[in-house]
Write a protein that holds these residues in place. Structure first.
Motif, short mmCIF file in Angstrom:
data_model
loop_
_atom_site.label_atom_id
_atom_site.label_comp_id
_atom_site.label_asym_id
_atom_site.label_seq_id
_atom_site.Cartn_x
_atom_site.Cartn_y
_atom_site.Cartn_z
N LEU A 173 0.83 -1.20 0.00
CA LEU A 173 0.00 0.00 0.00
C LEU A 173 0.86 1.25 0.00
O LEU A 173 1.98 1.25 0.53
N THR A 174 0.36 2.33 -0.60
CA THR A 174 1.01 3.63 -0.53
C THR A 174 0.28 4.46 0.51
O THR A 174 -0.94 4.61 0.44
N PHE A 175 1.03 4.98 1.47
CA PHE A 175 0.43 5.74 2.58
C PHE A 175 0.66 7.24 2.38
O PHE A 175 1.67 7.61 1.82
N PRO A 176 -0.23 8.10 2.87
CA PRO A 176 -1.52 7.76 3.47
C PRO A 176 -2.43 7.05 2.47
O PRO A 176 -2.58 7.50 1.34
N TYR A 177 -3.01 5.95 2.94
CA TYR A 177 -3.93 5.15 2.14
C TYR A 177 -5.34 5.64 2.40
O TYR A 177 -5.78 5.70 3.53
N ARG A 178 -6.03 6.02 1.34
CA ARG A 178 -7.40 6.54 1.45
C ARG A 178 -8.33 5.54 0.78
O ARG A 178 -8.22 5.30 -0.41
N LEU A 227 0.31 10.32 11.10
CA LEU A 227 -0.77 10.86 10.27
C LEU A 227 -1.13 12.22 10.85
O LEU A 227 -1.64 12.30 11.97
N ARG A 255 3.39 7.20 -7.26
CA ARG A 255 3.19 5.83 -6.76
C ARG A 255 1.73 5.42 -6.83
O ARG A 255 1.41 4.25 -6.98
N LYS A 256 0.81 6.39 -6.69
CA LYS A 256 -0.62 6.06 -6.77
C LYS A 256 -1.17 6.22 -8.18
O LYS A 256 -2.35 5.94 -8.42
#
Lengths: 442, 442
Positions: free
Chosen positions: A99-104, A138, B393-394
């Motif tokens: 996952l790429t954070f922040p993950y929404r 966060l 990345r997203k």
């Protein structure tokens, strides 16, 4: 078929009600996606121990699954999830590397609780969740953002106004600590019962604390402001603690950062605590005007420690909210407070004058669909009056007539005005307000 | 959190895979609604006896629910539905007085079966169903229409070509009766095993029938034609029966009425029987090119007697199909056969140059959203390079920079071309092909 009765706690809807519900879901999805949340659907089941470890008071409400002809020793011990947050936290822990954070993400799925059904309380209910999860940190700016997302999404729905109330767990805990209260969690649980047991009930349950302390605790609960003026009112109670300051600062940011919202859509309400254990900072709760008695129609908050891991490692603080779709629609639909003019998405019914005409009718319907106009062909070449009545009963706005007088003409009948006019299958367009079902709030 | 492992048979997806799945669902919904089907969501559970009465071979696969702390004598006996047809039939019986017939509905929900998981076979799986149900009668024209709806919907999806095979139960039964076979259902069950046990296996299982009869039965199975030429081939087998004629006529209508479809999308295939008992006429089954080994990715048929009622009364004949969304995506996604360039619906990341800039950044994002452009604000005012890397990345296509040189200018960086240009928040538009995620089939 043995039983065709409804099951208490498992609501279902008629076609026209379902169209209202689908329009609400369409707007929720649109709002969430406009805010950059990616869709997610997770399995409906979790291992029982995952559910129990997060469920504080929910253990008695879980539905456990068993295969009808389960083998001896077949103890998978799966349960249906009771919310969407616990499965989501598990998903984040499981896929943290990908996952790429922040993950929404947003997630619209049912959840199940084996509770006694009553108005606004169901055994199977649809939730619409949004969460933002960071790796390690966060910023509290996302707590601010989340309040706005919630208020804006609710404002986009054809429902009575919802007031989102925000508070902060650190504010409450800091206030209690500043008063010298040791058992913060226990005290919080009592105060959370205030709407049920009243002031005297709370006083009785907190009898082990000095009267002055209990009075201050109750004073805090009465503070509700549309802006950051709650800070001055808390200060006036004369309690101080570093955690209280931090909580007040965070809550002030939530209010300040959403000053663009119309008055009344977001308020600081210092009695809000939220029952679930996992919240660590900001908490949200919303009530719908005229339906305060069914309780919160949305809720959520900040959780810094929900996604924990066996071996320690990274932390995944998050903030999210959940909109109780079934709770909202479950009180509005049966009252007829939300209605629509249709029970079908069909915009045009293509009438049939004979069986031989059917292939041409289907060709015409395909032409309309290719231009984005929902069309169906009549079931049988009955008298036009009968075909029109079918359209009227479903709220289909137009009936297409071809060769009705044997002269090959195309005509469209507008059922709202009962007028009929020549039409070209290549270019005809429905009135913009008749393309999709309208929702009327009454 | 004790367990973060996947559960066999309960598939879940990463964000970019989920976006593919959601795009598939969006197109399925769109196709169904363009054809005039109204949405419906039903409860996930049915009384166990409802499930068992319709489930022929499925009784061992049902998941039964039990509350974790069920009271003594608490025997609600609810099970999770194993398909969407049985709950739908129950719904029609339950609400017959409130529905307008023919009732056209679609339903996209999970179903559950406690089967041993393997490729293409799951314990929780998403189905997309469409059905048309009449009161008392339903013209066979709807069988014709349904084949077209199925083929057209599958063609609208970014998946390998699916061949829809149609047959008719009356055709098979009439053929068998014309041959003097008494046990039609038992013979059908054997023939249904042809792909598994082969010709010799079928011969062995039908050893009680004369060799000539078995030979004809096997001959029928080899007939597959892209048009109505199957009729002549059946006639050439020298069998006759009124039911055979009726079945051939109905199947010929299905082929003739869909001559507009591209070659190969719909064929008559006389080996198709469908295991479930409730089909009474037309049956459909589809296989996906290159993935024939996982079996049918869609199926359905005509059912004249599914919606039955305790006290007799009206009949509700129906015809419908079910698309196995999880089966299709469950083989394509893990192989990387369907990919997308994004893991987020965000079109524009609004960059932050300082904390003070945040309110302006949110105002800008709201302006974009008001024009239908999905936008999110960066989590923290990190170096631009870091903020851009998050977008990359997203797969977020654009980054909005405001006041980057302290001159108040608005600029948009296109991450595909790595170019930057001045932009006006009121009028800027993304390239049309960058508004939403693209699906690539490879």
């Amino acid at each position: 078929m043995a039983k065709v009765a409804p099951l208490s706690g498992f609501p279902e809807w008629l076609p026209e009600q379902q169209l209202v519900l689908d329009e609400v879901l369409r707007r929720v999805r649109q709002s969430f996606e406009l805010h950059g949340f990616a869709p997610l659907h997770l399995r409906s089941v979790e291992p029982l121990d995952t559910l129990l470890s997060k469920g504080a008071d929910t253990d008695k409400e879980i539905y456990v699954l068993r295969r009808l002809h389960a083998d001896e020793g077949d103890t998978a011990d799966l349960g249906l999830h009771f919310d969407l947050t616990v499965p989501f936290a598990r998903y984040v822990a499981q896929h943290q590397g990908a996952l790429t954070f922040p993950y929404r993400r947003y997630q619209i799925q049912p959840a199940w609780r084996g509770e006694r059904p009553q108005e606004g309380r169901y055994r199977e209910f649809l939730q619409a969740d949004v969460d933002i999860v960071g790796r390690d940190t966060l910023p509290v700016a996302h707590d601010v953002e989340m309040a706005g997302i919630l208020a804006e999404t609710l404002m986009a729905l054809p429902i009575p106004p919802v007031t989102v109330m925000a508070n902060n767990r650190k504010l409450i805990e800091g206030f209690y600590r500043g008063l010298g209260v040791e058992d913060v969690a226990g005290t919080l649980r009592v105060v959370d019962k205030l709407p049920k047991v009243g002031v005297d009930g709370v006083k009785k349950l907190l009898a082990h604390l000095p009267d002055g302390v209990v009075a201050r605790i109750l004073d805090l609960c009465t503070i509700a402001t549309p802006d950051t003026s709650f800070v001055a009112r808390v200060r006036a109670l004369g309690v101080s603690h570093p955690l209280l300051d931090q909580g007040m600062d965070e809550l002030a940011q939530v209010l300040d950062g959403n000053a663009h919202l119309p008055p009344g859509r977001l308020v600081a309400a210092l009695h809000i605590a939220r029952g679930l254990d996992y919240y660590t900072g900001t908490v949200y709760e919303g009530v719908m005007e005229g339906f305060e008695h069914v309780g919160a129609v949305c809720s959520g908050g900040r959780y810094d420690d929900l996604v924990d891991q066996a071996g320690g490692g990274a932390k995944f603080p998050g903030v999210g909210v959940s909109i109780g779709i079934t709770r909202i629609l479950g009180v509005l639909l049966p009252k007829g407070a939300l209605t629509t003019d249709r029970s079908s998405p069909t915009c045009v019914l293509v009438a049939l004058n004979s069986e031989e005409h059917r292939p041409a009718a289907h060709t015409l319907a395909r032409q309309l669909r290719a231009r984005g106009i929902a069309a169906e062909v009549a079931s049988a070449p009955q008298k036009y009056g009968k075909q029109i009545r079918y359209a009227e009963r479903k709220g289909i706005p137009y009936v297409w007539l071809h060769d009705a007088q044997g002269d090959g003409r195309h005509e469209v009948r507008d059922l709202r005005t009962s007028t009929q006019a020549d039409a070209d299958p290549q270019t005809w367009e429905p009135a913009p307000d008749r393309v999709r079902a309208h929702i009327r709030a009454t």
